[in-house]
Design a protein around this motif. Structure first.
Motif, PDB file in Angstrom:
ATOM      1  N   GLY A  12      31.465  44.122  30.131  1.00 34.25           N
ATOM      2  CA  GLY A  12      32.668  44.766  30.486  1.00 34.25           C
ATOM      3  C   GLY A  12      33.010  44.620  31.802  1.00 34.25           C
ATOM      4  O   GLY A  12      34.192  44.231  32.125  1.00 34.25           O
ATOM      5  N   ASN A  13      32.089  44.568  32.757  1.00 37.32           N
ATOM      6  CA  ASN A  13      32.408  44.098  34.247  1.00 37.32           C
ATOM      7  C   ASN A  13      33.619  45.022  34.780  1.00 37.32           C
ATOM      8  O   ASN A  13      34.541  44.527  35.778  1.00 37.32           O
ATOM      9  N   GLY A  14      33.686  46.325  34.257  1.00 37.85           N
ATOM     10  CA  GLY A  14      34.774  47.177  34.777  1.00 37.85           C
ATOM     11  C   GLY A  14      36.081  46.796  34.506  1.00 37.85           C
ATOM     12  O   GLY A  14      37.114  47.388  34.976  1.00 37.85           O
ATOM     13  N   HIS A  15      36.559  46.113  33.500  1.00 42.91           N
ATOM     14  CA  HIS A  15      37.671  45.455  33.158  1.00 42.91           C
ATOM     15  C   HIS A  15      38.543  46.782  32.739  1.00 42.91           C
ATOM     16  O   HIS A  15      37.919  47.597  31.949  1.00 42.91           O
ATOM     17  N   ARG A  16      39.842  46.765  33.070  1.00 43.29           N
ATOM     18  CA  ARG A  16      40.617  47.876  32.551  1.00 43.29           C
ATOM     19  C   ARG A  16      41.896  47.659  31.375  1.00 43.29           C
ATOM     20  O   ARG A  16      42.288  46.515  32.019  1.00 43.29           O
ATOM     21  N   ILE A  17      41.939  48.295  30.653  1.00 43.75           N
ATOM     22  CA  ILE A  17      43.387  48.102  29.888  1.00 43.75           C
ATOM     23  C   ILE A  17      44.019  49.065  29.936  1.00 43.75           C
ATOM     24  O   ILE A  17      43.561  50.487  29.763  1.00 43.75           O
ATOM     25  N   VAL A  18      45.306  49.130  30.046  1.00 42.68           N
ATOM     26  CA  VAL A  18      46.322  50.319  29.795  1.00 42.68           C
ATOM     27  C   VAL A  18      46.642  50.608  28.206  1.00 42.68           C
ATOM     28  O   VAL A  18      47.120  49.673  27.542  1.00 42.68           O
ATOM     29  N   LEU A  19      46.596  51.741  27.827  1.00 46.37           N
ATOM     30  CA  LEU A  19      46.981  52.022  26.391  1.00 46.37           C
ATOM     31  C   LEU A  19      48.475  52.014  26.136  1.00 46.37           C
ATOM     32  O   LEU A  19      49.246  52.604  27.001  1.00 46.37           O
ATOM     33  N   ALA A  20      49.000  51.472  25.127  1.00 48.02           N
ATOM     34  CA  ALA A  20      50.421  51.507  24.739  1.00 48.02           C
ATOM     35  C   ALA A  20      50.655  52.880  24.044  1.00 48.02           C
ATOM     36  O   ALA A  20      49.691  53.672  23.884  1.00 48.02           O
ATOM     37  N   GLY A  21      51.868  53.341  24.106  1.00 49.69           N
ATOM     38  CA  GLY A  21      52.193  54.713  23.403  1.00 49.69           C
ATOM     39  C   GLY A  21      51.540  54.714  22.098  1.00 49.69           C
ATOM     40  O   GLY A  21      51.133  55.746  21.581  1.00 49.69           O
ATOM     41  N   THR A  22      51.788  53.899  21.396  1.00 49.13           N
ATOM     42  CA  THR A  22      51.507  53.560  19.923  1.00 49.13           C
ATOM     43  C   THR A  22      49.638  53.883  19.779  1.00 49.13           C
ATOM     44  O   THR A  22      49.373  54.207  18.667  1.00 49.13           O
ATOM     45  N   ASP A  23      49.001  53.872  20.838  1.00 49.00           N
ATOM     46  CA  ASP A  23      47.613  53.734  20.851  1.00 49.00           C
ATOM     47  C   ASP A  23      47.172  55.160  20.982  1.00 49.00           C
ATOM     48  O   ASP A  23      46.156  55.673  20.772  1.00 49.00           O
ATOM     49  N   LEU A  24      48.013  56.165  21.396  1.00 51.01           N
ATOM     50  CA  LEU A  24      47.615  57.440  21.658  1.00 51.01           C
ATOM     51  C   LEU A  24      47.500  58.414  20.588  1.00 51.01           C
ATOM     52  O   LEU A  24      48.199  59.407  20.355  1.00 51.01           O
ATOM     53  N   ILE A  25      46.249  58.017  19.956  1.00 53.59           N
ATOM     54  CA  ILE A  25      46.046  58.843  18.778  1.00 53.59           C
ATOM     55  C   ILE A  25      44.447  59.708  19.218  1.00 53.59           C
ATOM     56  O   ILE A  25      43.553  58.754  19.298  1.00 53.59           O
ATOM     57  N   PHE A  26      44.668  60.879  19.583  1.00 51.13           N
ATOM     58  CA  PHE A  26      43.416  61.415  20.246  1.00 51.13           C
ATOM     59  C   PHE A  26      42.352  62.223  19.113  1.00 51.13           C
ATOM     60  O   PHE A  26      42.067  63.127  19.096  1.00 51.13           O
ATOM     61  N   SER A  73      33.144  50.083  31.147  1.00 50.16           N
ATOM     62  CA  SER A  73      32.063  50.373  32.099  1.00 50.16           C
ATOM     63  C   SER A  73      30.730  49.989  31.707  1.00 50.16           C
ATOM     64  O   SER A  73      29.817  50.426  32.649  1.00 50.16           O
ATOM     65  N   ASP A  74      30.432  49.538  30.649  1.00 52.76           N
ATOM     66  CA  ASP A  74      29.014  49.092  30.177  1.00 52.76           C
ATOM     67  C   ASP A  74      28.363  50.279  30.143  1.00 52.76           C
ATOM     68  O   ASP A  74      26.804  50.136  30.505  1.00 52.76           O
ATOM     69  N   LEU A  75      28.623  51.483  29.762  1.00 52.09           N
ATOM     70  CA  LEU A  75      27.721  52.556  29.880  1.00 52.09           C
ATOM     71  C   LEU A  75      26.990  52.660  28.352  1.00 52.09           C
ATOM     72  O   LEU A  75      27.606  52.262  27.342  1.00 52.09           O
ATOM     73  N   PRO A  76      26.293  53.302  28.225  1.00 52.09           N
ATOM     74  CA  PRO A  76      25.391  53.472  26.957  1.00 52.09           C
ATOM     75  C   PRO A  76      26.182  54.428  25.950  1.00 52.09           C
ATOM     76  O   PRO A  76      26.891  55.230  26.396  1.00 52.09           O
ATOM     77  N   ILE A  77      25.912  54.090  24.518  1.00 49.22           N
ATOM     78  CA  ILE A  77      26.539  55.137  23.575  1.00 49.22           C
ATOM     79  C   ILE A  77      25.436  55.715  22.930  1.00 49.22           C
ATOM     80  O   ILE A  77      24.282  55.204  22.774  1.00 49.22           O
TER      81      ILE A  77
END
Length: 440
Positions: A12-26, A73-77
């Motif tokens: 992951g290396n801390g890469h970030r993506i911004v979510l589109a409006g159509t992705d906002l399904i909580f 963030s390469d965190l555990p699941i």
């Protein structure tokens, strides 16, 4: 027992993506898979490898002003393993199970908690009395839709078998729209977004519908679907899937018109647009890459062919590149406003049905971990006048061998209790027994 699994190697290396409006399904996509055997250590290793090529799932949601992001963030699941000595064996259930009390103990559900909550949770329950293994997966809808979910699970299945994933590899970066991309002339046409309502109102309506309707799970063999399709004589390139939906609608209409003088006049269809706009959503795109399309009014709401043709016309319209380039950014803009207003788009009129089909994906085959025709798949939640369509699960024959009708389908939905439900079932049974001779 809860343990944690990290991606190996971390990518992951801390890469970030911004979510589109159509992705906002909580919400979360929650599924269950049942197997005759699972090697837990091998499964953990497969999860670790899968997370390495799916670093988004080892990430966390962040909020920056009015933007929602996912940081890789390469965190555990979390991985939960428990043993159950109460259940004698896994019951014979439909694909869509509406009773949460049955499924809840077998799924560790992802919650929406920015910065803290994992985007994937996995739980395995071993049924000691039958030696079956129940795999529960919970996948954040912010990450992607059903196509994204099954892509990950198929990769996991192949890693478990010692195989490399099938190409393409997942693509995570999102195309971000601006207000200038939206076409304001379309605003009046995006009815599902206009009909959004407050969460508490939708919750109240949901509870009301649960008490006044019953769930139905209607199965069709591949032979029965072929017969239904033949009734159209191949007109206007309608598919088996179009005709199946048309059959459900026309059967409900013919019965409801007798009871309440009401009938369904059009349908919402959730349509996947991957691989139609290469610059936005290739086949491996991990996102919520679908549009909600409302058909035109059915010219004849009691005709199988008329409804099937109308469904096909709406789907074909969605696959036009010029249309999508206007529709998607406009829907994206409206979705951002809906979230800002704390609303949901789970609203449709009484003369409309919703078609949300997974018939494109054979979950029990694509997530079988190498146990061909032995994996059973289940998911949860049915809604009123909302068709969910899946492939049939495998079953055991008279000689106790697992077999599967690979082209058969199950349709799940909720229908008004009492006379409406009874008349629908009566018509369906008669049609099956007479090989659809009375269907027009």
């Amino acid at each position: 027992m809860i343990s944690h699994i990290i991606p190996c190697p971390p990518t992951g290396n801390g890469h970030r993506i911004v979510l589109a409006g159509t992705d906002l399904i909580f919400e979360s996509i929650d599924n269950i898979f049942v197997y005759p055997l699972l090697d837990i250590d091998r499964l953990k290793q497969a999860i670790s490898r899968a997370l390495s090529i799916w670093p988004i799932l080892a990430g966390r949601v962040l909020i920056n002003e009015d933007q929602y992001l996912i940081e890789f963030s390469d965190l555990p699941i979390p991985f939960t393993y428990i043993e159950n000595d109460q259940l004698e064996y896994w019951p014979n259930l439909p694909v869509v199970v509406d009773d949460m009390t049955i499924c809840k103990p077998f799924i560790d559900v992802v919650q929406y908690k920015p910065m803290d909550e994992s985007l994937l949770r996995i739980k395995v329950t071993r049924l000691l009395r039958s030696n079956e293994y129940v795999l529960g997966t919970s996948f954040s809808h912010l990450v992607g839709d059903a196509a994204s979910n099954i892509h990950f699970l198929n990769d996991l299945s192949r890693f478990y078998q010692g195989l490399e994933p099938i190409l393409p590899r997942p693509i995570f970066d999102r195309y971000l729209w601006t207000k200038d991309d939206a076409d304001v002339s379309l605003l009046s046409n995006l009815k599902p977004y206009q009909n959004a309502d407050k969460r508490e109102i939708i919750a109240t309506n949901f509870i009301r519908d649960q008490t006044t309707t019953d769930q139905l799970n209607i199965s069709f063999s591949s032979i029965q679907l072929e017969k239904l399709h033949s009734l159209t004589d191949g007109k206007d390139e309608v598919t088996v899937h179009d005709v199946l939906n048309a059959y459900m609608i026309v059967t409900m209409n013919k019965n409801s018109i007798e009871i309440s003088n009401e009938y369904f006049q059009r349908a919402y269809i959730l349509v996947n647009y991957r691989n139609l706009l290469h610059s936005i959503a290739l086949t491996g795109h991990v996102a919520n890459s679908f549009v909600i399309m409302l058909t035109s009014d059915f010219p004849n709401p009691f005709s199988l062919i008329s409804i099937a043709k109308t469904i096909r016309q709406a789907i074909n319209k969605c696959r036009n590149e010029d249309f999508l380039m206007k529709w998607i950014p406009t829907a994206d803009l409206m979705m951002k406003q809906i979230i800002k207003d704390d609303k949901l788009i789970c609203v449709w009129d009484t003369n409309e049905v919703v078609i949300n089909s997974n018939f494109k994906y054979d979950w029990s085959n694509q997530v079988d971990f190498g146990m061909i025709n032995q994996c059973r798949f289940h998911t949860i939640t049915s809604l009123k006048s909302y068709f969910r369509i899946f492939h049939l699960n495998p079953i055991k024959d008279q000689e106790d061998h697992w077999i599967k009708d690979n082209d058969g389908a199950e349709v799940s939905f909720r229908i008004q209790k009492g006379e409406m439900k009874n008349k629908f079932l009566e018509t369906y049974q008669q049609d099956i027994e007479t090989n659809f001779i009375n269907v027009e």
